[in-house]
Scaffold this motif. Structure first.
Motif, PDB file in Angstrom:
ATOM      1  N   ILE A   1       0.851  -1.183   0.000  1.00 19.38           N
ATOM      2  CA  ILE A   1       0.000   0.000   0.000  1.00 19.38           C
ATOM      3  C   ILE A   1       0.891   1.238   0.000  1.00 19.38           C
ATOM      4  O   ILE A   1       1.888   1.296   0.724  1.00 19.38           O
ATOM      5  CB  ILE A   1      -0.909   0.055   1.258  1.00 19.38           C
ATOM      6  N   ALA A   2       0.538   2.230  -0.804  1.00 20.10           N
ATOM      7  CA  ALA A   2       1.220   3.526  -0.777  1.00 20.10           C
ATOM      8  C   ALA A   2       0.222   4.593  -0.343  1.00 20.10           C
ATOM      9  O   ALA A   2      -0.889   4.666  -0.880  1.00 20.10           O
ATOM     10  CB  ALA A   2       1.794   3.874  -2.148  1.00 20.10           C
ATOM     11  N   LEU A   3       0.620   5.402   0.632  1.00 17.42           N
ATOM     12  CA  LEU A   3      -0.204   6.506   1.118  1.00 17.42           C
ATOM     13  C   LEU A   3       0.460   7.811   0.708  1.00 17.42           C
ATOM     14  O   LEU A   3       1.611   8.075   1.080  1.00 17.42           O
ATOM     15  CB  LEU A   3      -0.358   6.436   2.636  1.00 17.42           C
ATOM     16  N   VAL A   4      -0.275   8.633  -0.028  1.00 16.81           N
ATOM     17  CA  VAL A   4       0.317   9.794  -0.693  1.00 16.81           C
ATOM     18  C   VAL A   4      -0.515  11.036  -0.390  1.00 16.81           C
ATOM     19  O   VAL A   4      -1.737  10.969  -0.250  1.00 16.81           O
ATOM     20  CB  VAL A   4       0.362   9.543  -2.221  1.00 16.81           C
ATOM     21  N   LYS A   5       0.177  12.179  -0.304  1.00 15.50           N
ATOM     22  CA  LYS A   5      -0.496  13.466  -0.145  1.00 15.50           C
ATOM     23  C   LYS A   5      -0.258  14.311  -1.398  1.00 15.50           C
ATOM     24  O   LYS A   5       0.879  14.492  -1.842  1.00 15.50           O
ATOM     25  CB  LYS A   5       0.039  14.206   1.091  1.00 15.50           C
ATOM     26  N   ALA A   6      -1.345  14.825  -1.996  1.00 20.15           N
ATOM     27  CA  ALA A   6      -1.242  15.735  -3.135  1.00 20.15           C
ATOM     28  C   ALA A   6      -2.110  16.954  -2.875  1.00 20.15           C
ATOM     29  O   ALA A   6      -2.943  16.969  -1.966  1.00 20.15           O
ATOM     30  CB  ALA A   6      -1.653  15.035  -4.429  1.00 20.15           C
ATOM     31  N   TRP A   7      -1.915  17.966  -3.678  1.00 26.02           N
ATOM     32  CA  TRP A   7      -2.710  19.195  -3.546  1.00 26.02           C
ATOM     33  C   TRP A   7      -4.031  19.050  -4.282  1.00 26.02           C
ATOM     34  O   TRP A   7      -5.106  19.182  -3.700  1.00 26.02           O
ATOM     35  CB  TRP A   7      -1.904  20.375  -4.084  1.00 26.02           C
ATOM     36  N   LYS A   8      -3.951  18.719  -5.575  1.00 24.67           N
ATOM     37  CA  LYS A   8      -5.155  18.581  -6.392  1.00 24.67           C
ATOM     38  C   LYS A   8      -5.166  17.238  -7.107  1.00 24.67           C
ATOM     39  O   LYS A   8      -4.108  16.684  -7.428  1.00 24.67           O
ATOM     40  CB  LYS A   8      -5.225  19.682  -7.449  1.00 24.67           C
TER      41      LYS A   8
ATOM     42  N   THR B   1      -2.275   2.354  -4.569  1.00 19.19           N
ATOM     43  CA  THR B   1      -1.937   3.697  -4.109  1.00 19.19           C
ATOM     44  C   THR B   1      -3.191   4.484  -3.756  1.00 19.19           C
ATOM     45  O   THR B   1      -4.110   4.601  -4.565  1.00 19.19           O
ATOM     46  CB  THR B   1      -1.137   4.441  -5.194  1.00 19.19           C
ATOM     47  N   ILE B   2      -3.187   5.011  -2.526  1.00 15.04           N
ATOM     48  CA  ILE B   2      -4.307   5.808  -2.022  1.00 15.04           C
ATOM     49  C   ILE B   2      -3.805   7.230  -1.803  1.00 15.04           C
ATOM     50  O   ILE B   2      -2.788   7.439  -1.136  1.00 15.04           O
ATOM     51  CB  ILE B   2      -4.861   5.231  -0.713  1.00 15.04           C
ATOM     52  N   VAL B   3      -4.509   8.196  -2.354  1.00 14.07           N
ATOM     53  CA  VAL B   3      -4.056   9.585  -2.325  1.00 14.07           C
ATOM     54  C   VAL B   3      -5.041  10.455  -1.550  1.00 14.07           C
ATOM     55  O   VAL B   3      -6.257  10.380  -1.756  1.00 14.07           O
ATOM     56  CB  VAL B   3      -3.895  10.135  -3.753  1.00 14.07           C
ATOM     57  N   GLU B   4      -4.479  11.275  -0.678  1.00 10.97           N
ATOM     58  CA  GLU B   4      -5.245  12.274   0.077  1.00 10.97           C
ATOM     59  C   GLU B   4      -5.013  13.631  -0.563  1.00 10.97           C
ATOM     60  O   GLU B   4      -3.866  14.056  -0.716  1.00 10.97           O
ATOM     61  CB  GLU B   4      -4.764  12.261   1.528  1.00 10.97           C
ATOM     62  N   VAL B   5      -6.092  14.308  -0.968  1.00 10.41           N
ATOM     63  CA  VAL B   5      -5.948  15.584  -1.670  1.00 10.41           C
ATOM     64  C   VAL B   5      -6.758  16.666  -0.982  1.00 10.41           C
ATOM     65  O   VAL B   5      -7.725  16.394  -0.272  1.00 10.41           O
ATOM     66  CB  VAL B   5      -6.389  15.469  -3.146  1.00 10.41           C
ATOM     67  N   GLU B   6      -6.360  17.911  -1.224  1.00  5.06           N
ATOM     68  CA  GLU B   6      -7.095  19.046  -0.679  1.00  5.06           C
ATOM     69  C   GLU B   6      -8.220  19.496  -1.598  1.00  5.06           C
ATOM     70  O   GLU B   6      -9.200  20.070  -1.140  1.00  5.06           O
ATOM     71  CB  GLU B   6      -6.129  20.206  -0.425  1.00  5.06           C
ATOM     72  N   GLU B   7      -8.062  19.234  -2.878  1.00  4.28           N
ATOM     73  CA  GLU B   7      -9.055  19.704  -3.837  1.00  4.28           C
ATOM     74  C   GLU B   7      -9.253  18.676  -4.938  1.00  4.28           C
ATOM     75  O   GLU B   7      -8.272  18.137  -5.476  1.00  4.28           O
ATOM     76  CB  GLU B   7      -8.603  21.036  -4.439  1.00  4.28           C
ATOM     77  N   LEU B   8     -10.511  18.411  -5.262  1.00  2.08           N
ATOM     78  CA  LEU B   8     -10.852  17.479  -6.337  1.00  2.08           C
ATOM     79  C   LEU B   8     -11.574  18.249  -7.438  1.00  2.08           C
ATOM     80  O   LEU B   8     -12.512  18.999  -7.160  1.00  2.08           O
ATOM     81  CB  LEU B   8     -11.742  16.353  -5.810  1.00  2.08           C
ATOM     82  N   VAL B   9     -11.123  18.067  -8.675  1.00  2.88           N
ATOM     83  CA  VAL B   9     -11.749  18.758  -9.808  1.00  2.88           C
ATOM     84  C   VAL B   9     -12.225  17.724 -10.819  1.00  2.88           C
ATOM     85  O   VAL B   9     -11.881  16.553 -10.750  1.00  2.88           O
ATOM     86  CB  VAL B   9     -10.766  19.754 -10.469  1.00  2.88           C
ATOM     87  N   GLU B  10     -13.020  18.180 -11.754  1.00  4.69           N
ATOM     88  CA  GLU B  10     -13.534  17.294 -12.792  1.00  4.69           C
ATOM     89  C   GLU B  10     -12.412  16.889 -13.752  1.00  4.69           C
ATOM     90  O   GLU B  10     -11.444  17.631 -13.962  1.00  4.69           O
ATOM     91  CB  GLU B  10     -14.652  17.973 -13.579  1.00  4.69           C
ATOM     92  N   THR B  11     -12.543  15.712 -14.311  1.00  7.29           N
ATOM     93  CA  THR B  11     -11.582  15.259 -15.312  1.00  7.29           C
ATOM     94  C   THR B  11     -11.553  16.235 -16.487  1.00  7.29           C
ATOM     95  O   THR B  11     -12.590  16.633 -17.004  1.00  7.29           O
ATOM     96  CB  THR B  11     -11.961  13.858 -15.810  1.00  7.29           C
ATOM     97  N   GLY B  12     -10.342  16.633 -16.860  1.00  7.72           N
ATOM     98  CA  GLY B  12     -10.183  17.587 -17.951  1.00  7.72           C
ATOM     99  C   GLY B  12      -9.913  19.001 -17.492  1.00  7.72           C
ATOM    100  O   GLY B  12      -9.509  19.842 -18.302  1.00  7.72           O
ATOM    101  N   GLU B  13     -10.119  19.277 -16.203  1.00  8.43           N
ATOM    102  CA  GLU B  13      -9.903  20.641 -15.710  1.00  8.43           C
ATOM    103  C   GLU B  13      -8.427  20.962 -15.489  1.00  8.43           C
ATOM    104  O   GLU B  13      -8.031  22.125 -15.500  1.00  8.43           O
ATOM    105  CB  GLU B  13     -10.683  20.870 -14.411  1.00  8.43           C
TER     106      GLU B  13
END
Length: 232
Positions: free
Chosen positions: A152-159, A186-198
């Motif tokens: 398992i990989a635990l990752v932090k991203a912004w968007k 891989t499981i990612v924790e993000v601060e902001e989620l946007v639509e695909t293509g944005e």
């Protein structure tokens, strides 16, 4: 494929187990997947091998898992800010594999790229090289290092967009991309989620093919390290 999960606990629920190897992004207190680490602690799994640049501090990051004795082995580079880590190591409760920082990053990168091992000059003639193959190239000695992968990989991203394409914010990029590629899941924790293509394709730091699950943590703690060099 829906990669979005309602909480960190939900994202971990059916995939974590005792005895797994878990790779965790972050450098110091920067880029820490804090919600995922807390959920991993609350899951109660134990006997984990954790791969991370450092072991957090006593009450934050991987320090939470050390408090609850859920880690049996740490593969890390810098561990100097965690008193509980020190206590467990010196008492023989915790196995530790210290790895030079650049070598650790390359071991994760190589693991994600499917490269089983590589040679480096770093560590030749020191304890780091003990028990490892040494070969000479162009008159210089190099030590062979095995690559690293994780269950398992635990990752932090912004968007992230909904397909898992990631953007990291400044120095929070640190070990996170390499950790993401080295995880079988891989499981990612993000601060902001946007639509695909944005997301502008030229601004994407890691493609979504490496990301299996996404959790939104819109208000992370974002601790800042401070050092006192002189008393008041």
């Amino acid at each position: 494929m829906n990669k979005l999960y309602p909480s960190a606990a939900a994202a971990l629920q059916d995939v974590v187990a005792d005895g797994q190897t878990v790779a965790v992004g972050g450098f110091g207190l920067c880029g820490i997947p804090e919600a995922l680490i807390a959920a991993l602690r609350d899951s109660g799994v134990k006997n984990l091998t954790c791969i991370s640049n450092n072991a957090g501090v006593d009450d934050f990051g991987l320090g939470l898992l050390l408090q609850t004795r859920q880690v049996k082995k740490m593969i890390a580079s810098y561990v100097g800010e965690n008193k509980e880590f020190e206590r467990q190591f010196l008492s023989g409760e915790l196995e530790v594999e210290l790895t030079p920082q650049g070598t650790l990053a390359e071991k994760l990168r190589a693991g994600g790229a499917g490269i089983p091992a590589f040679f480096t000059k770093t560590g030749v003639g020191t304890q780091v090289a003990e028990g490892k193959e040494i070969r000479e190239f162009d008159g210089r000695e190099y030590v062979m290092e095995r690559s690293l992968t994780a269950d398992i990989a635990l990752v932090k991203a912004w968007k992230a967009d909904k397909t898992g394409n990631l953007v990291f914010r400044k120095t929070a990029r640190n070990f996170n991309p390499d950790v993401a590629t080295a995880g079988k899941l891989t499981i990612v924790e993000v601060e902001e989620l946007v639509e695909t293509g944005e997301l502008d394709p030229d601004h994407i730091h890691l493609p979504g093919i490496y990301v299996h699950r996404i959790v939104v943590n819109a208000e992370p703690e974002k601790r800042i390290e401070q050092r006192t060099t002189k008393g008041a």
